[in-house]
Design an enzyme around this catalytic site. Structure first.
Site, PDB file in Angstrom:
ATOM      1  CG  LEU A  72      -2.191  -0.747   1.081  1.00 23.15           C
ATOM      2  CD1 LEU A  72      -2.993  -0.639   2.367  1.00 23.15           C
ATOM      3  CD2 LEU A  72      -2.994  -0.208  -0.088  1.00 23.15           C
ATOM      4  CB  ALA A  73       3.507   2.440   2.262  1.00 26.59           C
ATOM      5  CG  HIS A 109      -4.976  -9.114  16.202  1.00 28.35           C
ATOM      6  ND1 HIS A 109      -6.113  -9.799  16.558  1.00 28.35           N
ATOM      7  CD2 HIS A 109      -5.386  -8.063  15.465  1.00 28.35           C
ATOM      8  CE1 HIS A 109      -7.166  -9.174  16.039  1.00 28.35           C
ATOM      9  NE2 HIS A 109      -6.756  -8.120  15.371  1.00 28.35           N
ATOM     10  NE  ARG A 158      -6.227  -4.652  17.005  1.00 32.77           N
ATOM     11  CZ  ARG A 158      -5.939  -4.382  15.744  1.00 32.77           C
ATOM     12  NH1 ARG A 158      -4.698  -4.080  15.410  1.00 32.77           N
ATOM     13  NH2 ARG A 158      -6.873  -4.396  14.827  1.00 32.77           N
ATOM     14  CG  HIS A 185      -1.778  -8.171  13.817  1.00 34.23           C
ATOM     15  ND1 HIS A 185      -2.206  -8.878  12.721  1.00 34.23           N
ATOM     16  CD2 HIS A 185      -2.442  -6.997  13.798  1.00 34.23           C
ATOM     17  CE1 HIS A 185      -3.097  -8.138  12.069  1.00 34.23           C
ATOM     18  NE2 HIS A 185      -3.247  -7.001  12.685  1.00 34.23           N
ATOM     19  CD  GLU A 204       3.568  -3.577   9.704  1.00 32.01           C
ATOM     20  OE1 GLU A 204       2.733  -3.856   8.817  1.00 32.01           O
ATOM     21  OE2 GLU A 204       3.880  -4.372  10.603  1.00 32.01           O
ATOM     22  NE  ARG A 222      -1.639  -1.426  13.023  1.00 35.71           N
ATOM     23  CZ  ARG A 222      -2.750  -2.053  12.649  1.00 35.71           C
ATOM     24  NH1 ARG A 222      -3.854  -1.363  12.389  1.00 35.71           N
ATOM     25  NH2 ARG A 222      -2.782  -3.360  12.525  1.00 35.71           N
ATOM     26  CG  LEU A 245      -5.361  -1.028   5.853  1.00 27.43           C
ATOM     27  CD1 LEU A 245      -6.758  -1.512   5.479  1.00 27.43           C
ATOM     28  CD2 LEU A 245      -4.326  -1.784   5.028  1.00 27.43           C
TER      29      LEU A 245
HETATM   30  C1  FAD Z   1      -3.829 -10.400   8.811  1.00 28.63           C
HETATM   31  C2  FAD Z   1      -3.689  -8.910   8.888  1.00 28.63           C
HETATM   32  C3  FAD Z   1      -4.802  -8.095   8.874  1.00 28.63           C
HETATM   33  C4  FAD Z   1      -4.684  -6.706   8.944  1.00 28.63           C
HETATM   34  N1  FAD Z   1      -5.810  -5.947   8.925  1.00 28.63           N
HETATM   35  C5  FAD Z   1      -5.696  -4.597   8.967  1.00 28.63           C
HETATM   36  C6  FAD Z   1      -6.860  -3.782   8.928  1.00 28.63           C
HETATM   37  O1  FAD Z   1      -7.983  -4.274   8.880  1.00 28.63           O
HETATM   38  N2  FAD Z   1      -6.704  -2.443   8.944  1.00 28.63           N
HETATM   39  C7  FAD Z   1      -5.467  -1.863   9.004  1.00 28.63           C
HETATM   40  O2  FAD Z   1      -5.401  -0.639   8.985  1.00 28.63           O
HETATM   41  N3  FAD Z   1      -4.349  -2.619   9.031  1.00 28.63           N
HETATM   42  C8  FAD Z   1      -4.436  -3.971   9.017  1.00 28.63           C
HETATM   43  N4  FAD Z   1      -3.292  -4.731   9.066  1.00 28.63           N
HETATM   44  C9  FAD Z   1      -1.973  -4.079   8.992  1.00 28.63           C
HETATM   45  C10 FAD Z   1      -1.671  -3.644   7.554  1.00 28.63           C
HETATM   46  O3  FAD Z   1      -2.162  -4.588   6.646  1.00 28.63           O
HETATM   47  C11 FAD Z   1      -0.191  -3.468   7.269  1.00 28.63           C
HETATM   48  O4  FAD Z   1       0.411  -2.760   8.291  1.00 28.63           O
HETATM   49  C12 FAD Z   1       0.026  -2.686   5.986  1.00 28.63           C
HETATM   50  O5  FAD Z   1      -0.690  -3.261   4.931  1.00 28.63           O
HETATM   51  C13 FAD Z   1       1.485  -2.586   5.624  1.00 28.63           C
HETATM   52  O6  FAD Z   1       1.624  -1.985   4.358  1.00 28.63           O
HETATM   53  P1  FAD Z   1       3.035  -1.614   3.774  1.00 28.63           P
HETATM   54  O7  FAD Z   1       2.798  -1.055   2.421  1.00 28.63           O
HETATM   55  O8  FAD Z   1       3.768  -0.793   4.745  1.00 28.63           O
HETATM   56  O9  FAD Z   1       3.828  -2.990   3.675  1.00 28.63           O
HETATM   57  P2  FAD Z   1       3.517  -4.367   2.901  1.00 28.63           P
HETATM   58  O10 FAD Z   1       2.159  -4.458   2.369  1.00 28.63           O
HETATM   59  O11 FAD Z   1       4.004  -5.447   3.802  1.00 28.63           O
HETATM   60  O12 FAD Z   1       4.454  -4.293   1.639  1.00 28.63           O
HETATM   61  C14 FAD Z   1       5.821  -4.488   1.708  1.00 28.63           C
HETATM   62  C15 FAD Z   1       6.381  -4.461   0.314  1.00 28.63           C
HETATM   63  O13 FAD Z   1       7.783  -4.444   0.388  1.00 28.63           O
HETATM   64  C16 FAD Z   1       8.344  -5.443  -0.414  1.00 28.63           C
HETATM   65  N5  FAD Z   1       9.615  -5.788   0.207  1.00 28.63           N
HETATM   66  C17 FAD Z   1       9.891  -6.045   1.511  1.00 28.63           C
HETATM   67  N6  FAD Z   1      11.198  -6.239   1.685  1.00 28.63           N
HETATM   68  C18 FAD Z   1      11.773  -6.110   0.483  1.00 28.63           C
HETATM   69  C19 FAD Z   1      13.113  -6.203   0.009  1.00 28.63           C
HETATM   70  N7  FAD Z   1      14.124  -6.452   0.829  1.00 28.63           N
HETATM   71  N8  FAD Z   1      13.339  -6.023  -1.316  1.00 28.63           N
HETATM   72  C20 FAD Z   1      12.311  -5.755  -2.173  1.00 28.63           C
HETATM   73  N9  FAD Z   1      11.041  -5.646  -1.775  1.00 28.63           N
HETATM   74  C21 FAD Z   1      10.780  -5.821  -0.466  1.00 28.63           C
HETATM   75  C22 FAD Z   1       7.296  -6.518  -0.501  1.00 28.63           C
HETATM   76  O14 FAD Z   1       7.487  -7.281  -1.663  1.00 28.63           O
HETATM   77  C23 FAD Z   1       6.034  -5.659  -0.558  1.00 28.63           C
HETATM   78  O15 FAD Z   1       5.823  -5.211  -1.872  1.00 28.63           O
HETATM   79  C24 FAD Z   1      -3.410  -6.123   9.024  1.00 28.63           C
HETATM   80  C25 FAD Z   1      -2.281  -6.943   9.063  1.00 28.63           C
HETATM   81  C26 FAD Z   1      -2.415  -8.316   9.039  1.00 28.63           C
HETATM   82  C27 FAD Z   1      -1.198  -9.169   9.204  1.00 28.63           C
END
Ligand code: FAD
Ligand code: SF4
Ligand code: FES
Lengths: 637, 253
Positions: A43-44, A266, A330, A401, A425, A435, A441
């Site tokens: 997402l980020a 969680h 939580r 979590h 994250e 959190r 999200l």
């Molecule tokens: C089961 C579950 C349910 C959740 N439900 C909710 C919810 O309902 N509401 C809410 O707000 N939050 C929720 N969360 C938390 C939330 O989903 C995450 O914190 C958030 O999606 C993280 O997004 P991000 O873009 O930071 O990282 P991520 O989505 O983890 O993306 C990381 C990216 O980095 C890449 N990457 C990582 N390391 C490397 C590397 N060394 N080299 C190249 N690429 C790399 C991966 O391929 C990926 O593309 C939930 C989490 C879980 C586990």
């Protein structure tokens, strides 16, 4: 290490607006002369890469996944918060800001949190315009629900697949830019180091996971959106590939790591069913709205749930927290479940869970109404456990979590290495020590769509334009180091699998740096982790070669980094000699058994500086000031 | 239970590949199918052999990584789930299980069970989005959308891009995947402006990737873990036809 949060000197409610005016702009014709690397396309990172592409930067995006659509963000179920006040129930930007600071137990930075609450409004607009199919009311307007104990209904959701739909929105926006030629997408490409030239981040080293090729990529700035590190615990609700490598490697190159011990456990996950298991499954927190949590009063009671009369059940959350009951936050719900299991009240074949019972809800609302609300969750539970929650209460247990800790960033989301940014994250973010549900999200998307695309310009406009190619000594050194590490991993040829080490590390962290932490336990962990790391480098067995798709080698690299990172997690937990939010030090409890903060000594973010593997890291502080949300004790009685 | 596995092993894209046979012993009912493969892999590794490469990440049926053929069926014997959601209670002691990668020209095998599905990303690049720049959106409640349309859009948007539809189809067509995205966006008012262009662009990229034609077998819908309906394919075809006609005769003002 200098920690200047660069909080703009404006009133909090006009700060972001004024800062946007104050920031330097890169003129439109110049933007395409700048190359920006974005690592991670969840997402980020996905939102950031797409938006910077739209703005005209040359973006090079990287993910170890085969497609941006697979990022861990896809799994978020419950929803996303925004202070839209569409329900007219008294919500506002200020209230969301207030709730987030308080929910984080006063360990986050007010300025950032305020901006997050403001931007929450734009996120929903953006997502809807992209076609994200949020739930709607019959009149066609957006629906909301209250989530995770919030007093207002501000959570937007798309059935149980909010993360999926938001990620697909960002993914599609990203693919649109790939088509437009502004983003060059590199999939199956894992970042293994950051290249720093003259104190500035100027590139990364990646391994092509298909061909094994290790190479440098250069740019004018580097953005990390690489997610959280819950998998340090081995068992967690995170996707199997989540890891700390990118942020850890950045840390080793000089980026301060903030609050690594702030990890969220969680409360509602399906308990482990056997030693073989590699991942735990989260059951949505919304289940606590209607399910009642209980354990048998008698320890070791092995009767079936239905055979235990009400008088012999302990509805412990309702008993301990009469006003919040099953909806306590939580951290509290998790800790209490652990206490119940530890004291022999656990249920299920491995005695490792507590009941989440819908019997009364079914009686009150009817089976159909319960099915309408939770049908898909019940189905999912049944698929996994083989038990039907309409007849037998669900069994739940806490699991790692989410990680509030991450790379320290200033107001512009820049780490302590100029030109290196962290979003989502991966940064130490806006959630303090705990959190709130549906806020991750929101933060990832605020960072990615709305903050970094502007603040990066502020950096680039001022940064010296240098022509640094892949043959620069710093780049060549980094490539060589990565290659060496990989060769060392392959050369050990020991007799233990990577997973067996990861599992052992997970157990150390879960026992000593998990839900309840003590000084003695943390000291023990700090002794065991280096020992385990040493054994890893002597005994690990990584089959195959570095020149092909080799999943064992990928895992080995990630576990090697977890083995280094775990130590700073424990140092952080040890030196934060207070309890706050999810960080619960047994030595610091109130008379009622709750986390007891020590604002006098610990109202700061702890930021760690790397001093070498196995060397004690140096702890710095960013003092936190609470001018708008007065410091107060959380109470959920 | 004890099982015999016949697993497709292929060292790389240019390797011929062949089945190899392994024993999976002491497998419990409550294990997932992928837990079982993990166990086999641990055993292979300890013997100094290379473990079976397979893709997986979320292990809860949402990321779409874990596609494989299990006894000739995409994602295995149970309906409406992915391979990672399959549990061993669906098998019994003594069973033989054949495990293969998804096979299609547009999904070349990279190693063992891992295939390259980037053709899907390129189909999305050809129009699977709404062109809205960040920051240019109106208030989210400015245009009410009837709940029925939003729900329908959601049903189509539930696709996880796993590719089971392609693997199950005798023509290796990806029309279900393509149609699901076209339908998702076409049920929404925001998606109307680019509706026909989108359908044309995505359908032509679909063909360019080497996916086959749809001849209405319906095997895709049977295999789809998210229950995506073949009706969307008819909807896609209508939009493609309309788009083609418009192009041929020009759009009336
Ligand atoms: C089961 C579950 C349910 C959740 N439900 C909710 C919810 O309902 N509401 C809410 O707000 N939050 C929720 N969360 C938390 C939330 O989903 C995450 O914190 C958030 O999606 C993280 O997004 P991000 O873009 O930071 O990282 P991520 O989505 O983890 O993306 C990381 C990216 O980095 C890449 N990457 C990582 N390391 C490397 C590397 N060394 N080299 C190249 N690429 C790399 C991966 O391929 C990926 O593309 C939930 C989490 C879980 C586990
Ligand atoms: S339509 Fe179904 S089978 Fe095809 S990719 Fe989407 S989810 Fe998978
Ligand atoms: S591993 Fe994600 S869908 Fe199976």
């Amino acid at each position: 290490m200098e920690l200047n949060a660069r909080i703009p000197d404006h009133p909090i409610d006009r700060m972001w607006e004024r800062h946007r005016f104050d920031m330097k702009l890169v003129n439109p014709a110049n933007k395409r002369r700048y190359q920006v690397i974005v690592v991670g396309t969840g997402l980020a990172g996905g939102a950031a890469a797409a938006t910077m592409g739209e703005l005209g930067y040359q973006v090079k995006a990287f993910t170890f996944h085969d497609s941006p659509r697979r990022a861990h963000s896809i799994a978020a179920q419950g929803g996303i918060n925004a202070a839209k006040n569409y329900q007219g129930d008294g919500d506002s930007v200020y209230r969301l800001f207030y709730d987030t600071v308080k929910g984080g137990d006063f360990r986050s930075r007010e300025a950032n949190v305020y901006r997050l609450a403001e931007l929450s409004l734009n996120i929903i607009d953006q997502a809807v315009a992209q076609g994200v199919p949020f739930a709607r009311e019959y009149g066609g307007l957006l629906a909301n629900r209250s989530f995770g104990g919030a007093q207002v209904s501000r959570t937007f959701y798309a059935r149980g697949q909010t993360g999926q739909q938001l990620l697909l929105g960002a993914y599609q926006a990203l693919e649109r830019q790939v088509q437009a030629g502004t983003v060059q997408m590199n999939v199956r490409s894992e970042m293994l180091d950051v290249i720093v030239v003259d104190g500035r981040a100027r590139g990364i080293v990646t391994r092509d996971l298909v061909t094994g090729r290790i190479e440098a990529h250069m740019a004018d700035a580097v953005v990390l959106g690489t997610g959280g590190y819950s998998n340090a615990f081995f068992l967690s609700t995170n996707a199997m590939g989540c890891n700390v490598t990118a942020t850890w490697r950045a840390h080793r190159r000089g980026a301060g790591f903030a609050n690594p011990c702030f990890t969220q456990i969680h409360p509602t996950c399906i308990p482990q069913s056997g030693e073989y298991q590699g991942k735990l499954t989260l059951m949505s927190e919304s289940l606590r709205n209607d399910g009642r949590i209980w354990v048998p009063k008698e320890p070791g009671d092995t009767r079936a749930a239905a055979a235990i009369p009400d008088s012999e059940r302990d509805y412990y959350l309702e008993r301990l927290y009469p006003s919040f009951g099953n909806l306590t936050p939580r951290d509290i719900a998790s800790r209490r479940a652990k206490e119940m299991v530890d004291s022999g009240h656990g249920v299920g074949p491995m005695r490792n869970g507590v009941y989440l019972d819908f019997r009364d809800a079914i009686q009150r609302l009817g089976k159909a109404a319960v099915a309408e609300r939770y049908g898909n969750l019940f189905q999912m539970y049944e698929k996994i456990t083989g038990e039907d929650p309409y007849d037998v209460p669900m069994r739940i247990y806490p699991a790692p979590h989410y990680t509030m800790g991450g790379l320290w960033v200033d107001y512009d989301l820049m780490t302590t290495v100029p030109g290196l940014f962290a979003i989502g994250e991966a940064n130490f973010s806006d959630h303090g020590a705990n959190r709130l549900g549906a806020s991750a999200l929101m933060q990832g998307l605020a960072d990615g769509y709305f903050i970094i695309p502007l603040t990066i310009g502020n950096y680039l406009a001022d940064a010296p334009k240098m022509d640094v190619g892949v043959d620069h000594p710093a780049a060549r050194d980094a490539v060589r180091e990565v290659t060496d590490t990989q060769e060392r991993l392959l050369a050990v040829k020991g007799n233990r699998t990577v997973d067996s080490f990861h599992q052992e590390l997970g157990r150390i962290l879960w026992d000593h740096c998990g839900m309840a932490r003590t000084e003695a336990g943390l000291r023990e962990a700090l002794q065991k982790i280096p020992e385990l790391r040493e054994r890893f480098w002597k005994e690990v067995l990584v089959p195959g070669s570095g020149a092909t798709l080799n999943q064992s080698l990928e895992k080995a690299g990630r576990v090697a980094d977890f083995l280094e990172f775990a130590e700073v997690m424990c140092w952080d937990a040890l030196t934060r000699d207070e309890s706050c939010g999810a960080h619960y030090r047994v030595e610091h409890t109130t008379e009622e058994g709750e986390a007891k903060r020590d604002d006098e000594n610990f109202a700061h973010g702890a930021v760690w500086e790397f001093k070498g593997v196995g060397e004690e890291p140096v702890r710095h502080r960013e003092p936190l000031h609470f001018e708008h949300v007065p410091l107060s004790q959380r109470s959920y009685k | 239970m004890n099982l015999t596995l016949h697993v497709w092993r292929q060292a790389g894209p240019d390797d011929a590949g062949a089945f190899e046979t392994y024993r999976a012993e002491d497998i419990s009912d409550s294990m997932s199918f992928l837990d079982m493969l993990d166990l086999v892999n641990e055993d292979l590794t300890r013997k100094g052999k290379e473990p079976i490469a397979f893709e997986h990440d979320c292990r809860e049926g949402i990321c779409g990584s874990c596609g494989m053929m299990i006894n000739g069926v995409a994602h295995g014997p149970e309906r409406l789930i992915t391979a990672c959601q399959l549990h061993m209670r669906s098998f019994k002691d003594g069973d033989e299980i054949w495990i293969e990668p998804f096979r299609a020209t547009a999904f070349p095998v990279m190693r063992d069970l891992v295939v390259d599905r980037n053709s899907f990303d390129r189909v999305i690049q050809a129009g699977g989005y709404i062109s809205v720049r960040t920051g240019s959106a109106q208030d989210a409640n400015a245009t009410p959308i009837p709940k029925r349309d939003a729900d329908r859009a959601f049903d189509a948007a539930a696709c996880i891009g796993c590719g089971a539809c392609v693997a199950a189809c005798p023509n290796a067509s990806a029309m279900l995947f393509t149609a699901a995205k076209v339908a998702h966006l076409s049920y929404l008012p925001q998606g109307q402006a680019e509706r026909l262009e989108r359908a044309l662009g995505m359908a032509s990229q679909h063909d360019a990737e080497g996916f086959g034609n749809c001849t209405n077998h319906g095997a895709c819908q049977e295999a789809c873990p998210k229950g995506i309906s073949v009706d969307y394919i008819a909807r896609l075809n209508r939009d493609v036809l309309k788009g083609t006609l418009n192009k041929a005769v020009g759009t009336p003002d």
